[in-house]
Motif scaffolding. Sequence first.
Motif, short mmCIF file in Angstrom:
data_model
loop_
_atom_site.label_atom_id
_atom_site.label_comp_id
_atom_site.label_asym_id
_atom_site.label_seq_id
_atom_site.Cartn_x
_atom_site.Cartn_y
_atom_site.Cartn_z
N LEU A 16 4.29 -17.18 -24.46
CA LEU A 16 2.63 -18.10 -25.58
C LEU A 16 3.64 -19.32 -26.01
O LEU A 16 5.35 -19.05 -26.90
N ASN A 190 -3.60 -19.08 -21.61
CA ASN A 190 -3.30 -18.46 -22.24
C ASN A 190 -1.44 -19.72 -22.91
O ASN A 190 -1.35 -20.14 -23.94
N SER A 194 -2.66 -21.34 -26.84
CA SER A 194 -2.59 -20.40 -27.71
C SER A 194 -2.36 -20.08 -29.14
O SER A 194 -2.03 -19.43 -29.48
N VAL A 224 -8.42 -13.57 -22.96
CA VAL A 224 -7.59 -14.66 -23.48
C VAL A 224 -6.97 -13.95 -24.96
O VAL A 224 -7.84 -13.41 -25.51
N GLU A 225 -5.72 -14.92 -25.46
CA GLU A 225 -5.42 -14.05 -26.81
C GLU A 225 -5.45 -15.88 -27.13
O GLU A 225 -4.42 -15.87 -26.89
N THR A 242 -1.32 -9.96 -29.76
CA THR A 242 -1.46 -10.96 -28.93
C THR A 242 -1.48 -10.33 -26.91
O THR A 242 -0.84 -11.27 -25.77
#
Length: 297
Positions: A16, A190, A194, A224-225, A242
């Motif tokens: 990420l 992500n 992100s 999703v993060e 996360t």
Amino acid sequence: FPAQPTSPTMKVFVVLPLAAAYDQATALEYAKLAGAAYCSDSALEAWACGDKCSADVKSVKICKGDTTKSFLGVWDGTCVVSFEGTSNVKSFITDLEFWKSSTDWDVCDGCKVHSGFLKEYKSMQSCVKQTLADLGCPSGSAVKTTGHSLGAAIDGIAMMDLHSAGWKIEESYNFGMPRTGNENFAAEFNKLFSSKFYRVTHHRDPVVQVPPPELIVNWHFTHVEPEVFYKGKVADGFNQCTEARDKQCSAQYWDIAIDLLNLGDHLDYMGIASSFFDCKKGAEDGEVGEVPMMLMV
């Protein structure tokens, strides 16, 4: 960070991007914009819906979907899109808990999303893109987005679609988002967003627990993060996670039957009413938006 496995023998690893620092004051402004989407068309177009319309948003336009709407405007020189959530939260949760329907989506390789979310977005897709252009934000321009509940899921799909069509997602905070797509969708989301996106959750909000992954055999939806989790009031602080199943955030709750007793957590984000509450009446017709049916039962 590792994404959820696509098969019993294969794992997908996604690095990420470094996320911009979460800003609580910014989250509050987005919570107001997400809550404002529940207000009447006339109040939004006049940008006179009460405290939810405290931000300096100009040239507000409405896009109608099959069952919800979105509003678009210019906020601090950048176009913003806010997607309305569902007006029947209990039925929405029941449908997502038991009615499992996913569809392929060619926005990324192997992506699947909930067919109902995609259908609702597509019902306003052309209007959103044309309105962005009309507001001076054609493809290639920066866009900010938000949404609550079903509107948060639509926001996630819109971000992917707008990005693929050339728009640049500058920033997005959304609230009470259900699981929207499979692990491929989440991994691609992500990777792209992100560093400019936050999924805000509140205590035992039941919507963030659906569709429940343990009941889904064929399509394995995942969140999703990154996630920003408030266990109590805003002043009490938050945890940031996360990974989708991090027990320091909303994943610590899983019993939907108990979570359904906490619908108030879904209707309050950052101290802002995520519903028609606190919407000032429309100047022309006295509307306050559709009364959520779950408040009638």
